[in-house]
Design a protein around this motif. Structure first.
Motif, short mmCIF file in Angstrom:
data_model
loop_
_atom_site.label_atom_id
_atom_site.label_comp_id
_atom_site.label_asym_id
_atom_site.label_seq_id
_atom_site.Cartn_x
_atom_site.Cartn_y
_atom_site.Cartn_z
N MET A 1 44.42 27.89 41.15
CA MET A 1 44.43 26.67 40.34
C MET A 1 45.66 25.85 40.75
SD MET A 1 44.65 26.23 36.16
CE MET A 1 43.70 27.69 35.94
N GLU A 2 45.43 24.59 40.98
CA GLU A 2 46.49 23.66 41.37
C GLU A 2 47.46 23.47 40.20
OE1 GLU A 2 48.16 21.30 44.32
OE2 GLU A 2 46.19 22.23 44.49
N VAL A 3 48.77 23.41 40.49
CA VAL A 3 49.80 23.20 39.47
C VAL A 3 50.43 21.84 39.71
CG1 VAL A 3 51.99 24.00 38.51
CG2 VAL A 3 50.27 25.66 39.27
N LEU A 4 50.44 21.00 38.69
CA LEU A 4 51.09 19.70 38.73
C LEU A 4 52.32 19.77 37.83
CD1 LEU A 4 47.97 17.36 38.34
CD2 LEU A 4 49.10 18.08 40.46
N ARG A 5 53.48 19.45 38.39
CA ARG A 5 54.72 19.44 37.62
C ARG A 5 55.03 18.00 37.25
NH1 ARG A 5 56.44 23.88 41.26
NH2 ARG A 5 56.14 25.72 39.96
N VAL A 6 55.30 17.78 35.98
CA VAL A 6 55.46 16.43 35.45
C VAL A 6 56.90 16.24 34.98
CG1 VAL A 6 54.67 14.81 33.68
CG2 VAL A 6 53.06 16.42 34.71
N SER A 7 57.46 15.08 35.27
CA SER A 7 58.79 14.72 34.76
C SER A 7 58.64 13.57 33.78
CB SER A 7 59.72 14.31 35.92
OG SER A 7 59.43 13.00 36.34
N GLY A 8 59.72 13.26 33.13
CA GLY A 8 59.71 12.13 32.20
C GLY A 8 59.50 10.80 32.89
N ASN A 9 59.70 10.77 34.22
CA ASN A 9 59.52 9.54 34.99
C ASN A 9 58.16 9.45 35.66
OD1 ASN A 9 62.17 8.66 34.43
ND2 ASN A 9 62.96 9.96 36.05
N SER A 10 57.32 10.47 35.48
CA SER A 10 55.99 10.45 36.09
C SER A 10 55.17 9.31 35.51
CB SER A 10 55.27 11.78 35.83
OG SER A 10 55.94 12.85 36.46
N ARG A 11 54.35 8.70 36.36
CA ARG A 11 53.49 7.60 35.91
C ARG A 11 52.19 8.18 35.38
NH1 ARG A 11 52.87 4.02 40.96
NH2 ARG A 11 51.37 5.65 40.97
N PRO A 12 51.85 7.92 34.11
CA PRO A 12 50.64 8.50 33.52
C PRO A 12 49.36 8.16 34.28
CG PRO A 12 52.02 7.58 31.81
CD PRO A 12 52.63 7.18 33.12
N ASN A 13 49.23 6.92 34.80
CA ASN A 13 48.01 6.55 35.53
C ASN A 13 47.86 7.35 36.81
OD1 ASN A 13 47.02 4.65 33.70
ND2 ASN A 13 48.31 3.05 34.54
N ALA A 14 48.95 7.58 37.52
CA ALA A 14 48.90 8.35 38.76
C ALA A 14 48.58 9.81 38.45
CB ALA A 14 50.22 8.25 39.51
N LEU A 15 49.21 10.36 37.42
CA LEU A 15 48.93 11.74 37.03
C LEU A 15 47.49 11.88 36.58
CD1 LEU A 15 49.85 14.63 36.48
CD2 LEU A 15 50.74 13.84 34.27
N ALA A 16 46.98 10.92 35.83
CA ALA A 16 45.59 10.95 35.36
C ALA A 16 44.63 10.95 36.54
CB ALA A 16 45.30 9.75 34.45
#
Length: 92
Positions: A1-16
């Motif tokens: 399973m792919e793991v995505l690490r998110v920071s407070g500066n991550s862009r929600p649209n890109a992560l989505a």
């Protein structure tokens, strides 16, 4: 399973977009977020990803849990979101 690490500066649209793409191909993805800003960006991205997937008849199921991660030799508490693709409810 792919793991995505998110920071407070991550862009929600890109992560989505990344979440939607992975759910279309792999049917599951793990998101890891440390801190309130990162968790906030993750939740916004999940809401956006639902919209991206609706046209494909896909919805998502999310299981959040606390985990311990080693970051720079320091133990940190994170939230892990296990996200799975599920069929969208009829009429949704």
């Amino acid at each position: 399973m792919e793991v995505l690490r998110v920071s407070g500066n991550s862009r929600p649209n890109a992560l989505a977009g990344a979440v939607a793409a992975l759910l279309r191909t792999q049917h599951a993805v793990e998101i890891q977020a440390i801190g309130p800003a990162a968790v906030n960006q993750s939740v916004k991205a999940l809401a956006i990803a639902r919209g991206y997937l609706a046209g494909n008849g896909i919805d998502l199921s999310v299981q959040p849990e606390f985990i311990k991660l080693d970051v720079d030799r320091e133990e940190r508490t994170a939230i892990r979101f296990i996200v799975r693709a599920v069929p969208a409810a009829p009429g949704a």
